[in-house]
Design an enzyme around this catalytic site. Structure first.
Site, PDB file in Angstrom:
ATOM      1  N   MET A  94      15.885  29.316 116.191  1.00  0.00           N
ATOM      2  CA  MET A  94      15.685  29.223 114.738  1.00  0.00           C
ATOM      3  C   MET A  94      15.379  27.790 114.312  1.00  0.00           C
ATOM      4  O   MET A  94      16.103  27.189 113.509  1.00  0.00           O
ATOM      5  CB  MET A  94      16.929  29.774 114.020  1.00  0.00           C
ATOM      6  CG  MET A  94      17.285  31.194 114.415  1.00  0.00           C
ATOM      7  SD  MET A  94      15.923  32.380 114.257  1.00  0.00           S
ATOM      8  CE  MET A  94      16.049  32.744 112.513  1.00  0.00           C
ATOM      9  N   ILE A  96      11.925  25.218 113.213  1.00  0.00           N
ATOM     10  CA  ILE A  96      10.485  25.019 113.005  1.00  0.00           C
ATOM     11  C   ILE A  96      10.048  23.920 113.964  1.00  0.00           C
ATOM     12  O   ILE A  96      10.674  22.858 114.037  1.00  0.00           O
ATOM     13  CB  ILE A  96      10.192  24.645 111.541  1.00  0.00           C
ATOM     14  CG1 ILE A  96      10.490  25.866 110.650  1.00  0.00           C
ATOM     15  CG2 ILE A  96       8.750  24.186 111.373  1.00  0.00           C
ATOM     16  CD1 ILE A  96      10.373  25.598 109.179  1.00  0.00           C
ATOM     17  N   HIS A 113       9.040  37.793 116.702  1.00  0.00           N
ATOM     18  CA  HIS A 113       9.358  37.699 115.275  1.00  0.00           C
ATOM     19  C   HIS A 113       9.701  39.102 114.767  1.00  0.00           C
ATOM     20  O   HIS A 113       8.981  40.061 115.064  1.00  0.00           O
ATOM     21  CB  HIS A 113       8.159  37.138 114.502  1.00  0.00           C
ATOM     22  CG  HIS A 113       8.445  36.964 113.052  1.00  0.00           C
ATOM     23  ND1 HIS A 113       9.223  35.925 112.563  1.00  0.00           N
ATOM     24  CD2 HIS A 113       8.092  37.707 111.982  1.00  0.00           C
ATOM     25  CE1 HIS A 113       9.320  36.051 111.248  1.00  0.00           C
ATOM     26  NE2 HIS A 113       8.645  37.119 110.871  1.00  0.00           N
TER      27      HIS A 113
HETATM   28  C1  GAR Z   1      15.677  38.550 116.849  1.00  0.00           C
HETATM   29  O1  GAR Z   1      15.640  39.624 115.947  1.00  0.00           O
HETATM   30  C2  GAR Z   1      14.393  37.743 116.751  1.00  0.00           C
HETATM   31  O2  GAR Z   1      13.262  38.523 116.511  1.00  0.00           O
HETATM   32  C3  GAR Z   1      14.688  36.867 115.570  1.00  0.00           C
HETATM   33  O3  GAR Z   1      16.042  36.494 115.722  1.00  0.00           O
HETATM   34  C4  GAR Z   1      16.736  37.517 116.440  1.00  0.00           C
HETATM   35  C5  GAR Z   1      17.397  36.883 117.632  1.00  0.00           C
HETATM   36  O4  GAR Z   1      18.220  37.793 118.292  1.00  0.00           O
HETATM   37  N1  GAR Z   1      13.842  35.735 115.541  1.00  0.00           N
HETATM   38  C6  GAR Z   1      13.453  35.134 114.410  1.00  0.00           C
HETATM   39  O5  GAR Z   1      13.808  35.492 113.316  1.00  0.00           O
HETATM   40  C7  GAR Z   1      12.509  33.958 114.612  1.00  0.00           C
HETATM   41  N2  GAR Z   1      11.922  33.580 113.398  1.00  0.00           N
HETATM   42  P1  GAR Z   1      18.749  37.454 119.760  1.00  0.00           P
HETATM   43  O6  GAR Z   1      19.333  36.042 119.715  1.00  0.00           O
HETATM   44  O7  GAR Z   1      19.840  38.462 119.981  1.00  0.00           O
HETATM   45  O8  GAR Z   1      17.611  37.574 120.712  1.00  0.00           O
END
Ligand code: GAR
Length: 194
Positions: A94, A96, A113
């Site tokens: 998370m 940029i 995403h």
């Molecule tokens: C996931 O849903 C991914 O798509 C999202 O964060 C989550 C991470 O889950 N990513 C974003 O929002 C990027 N902008 P995880 O840590 O369990 O893989």
């Protein structure tokens, strides 16, 4: 052996799905590829424990310890490049990224995403999809380019938005699909790289 470096900020369930797929499909033997390292910008990211339990090198770089975005990204690049990665995988990372970072990994940087891009780039995707009255939502694996949440689309998964969905319920439905498409997209990408 080609190295994959995965960047996480939280639970790391997408990273875990990729590691499990690499294990069950024997990527190291079949594709000459391994997940070499998992790097987090948060020391308490749960995914780090999973990585360690699976014998994967881990590192933490706290972005708050750096004076600027550029300084953090420079340190991150240095840490990543210790593993000379063929592919860098953003999995719930998370942050940029600076243009310099994106340029450095051009052609070997993937992201997932939680929306059907180009709809809903940025944050709070599930809440926004529900508010907009979308009947379908989903997730997108894409190559990372300078513009946030853009770049060539490699894979998508679609799920229905159901009448009583809350953002959390929808997020869980989408996440299940992320775990299916991201490992596949990574394997396909590496196979195309040859
Ligand atoms: C996931 O849903 C991914 O798509 C999202 O964060 C989550 C991470 O889950 N990513 C974003 O929002 C990027 N902008 P995880 O840590 O369990 O893989």
């Amino acid at each position: 052996m080609k190295n994959i470096v995965v960047l996480i900020s939280g639970s790391g369930s997408n990273m875990a799905a990729i590691v499990r797929r690499a294990q069950s499909e024997r990527w190291s033997e079949r594709l000459g590829v391994r997940v070499a390292a998992v790097i987090s910008n948060k020391a308490d990211a749960k995914g780090l424990v999973f990585a360690q339990e699976n014998g994967i090198a881990t590192a933490v770089l706290d972005h708050k310890a750096y004076p600027s975005r550029e300084a953090f990204d420079a340190a991150l690049m240095q840490e990543i490049d210790r593993h000379a990665p063929a592919l860098v995988v953003l999995a719930g990372f998370m942050r940029i990224l600076t243009p310099g970072f994106v340029a450095h990994y051009a052609g070997r940087l993937l992201n997932i995403h939680p929306s059907l891009l180009p709809a809903f780039p940025g944050l709070h995707t599930h809440e926004r999809a529900i508010e907009a009255g979308c009947k379908f939502a989903g997730a997108t694996v894409h190559e990372v380019t300078a513009e946030l949440d853009h770049g060539p689309i490699l894979a998508q998964a679609v799920v229905p938005v159901l009448p009583d969905d809350t953002p959390d319920v929808l997020a869980a439905r989408v996440l299940t699909q992320e775990h299916r498409i991201y490992p596949q997209a990574v394997a396909d990408f590496l196979q195309r790289q040859g």
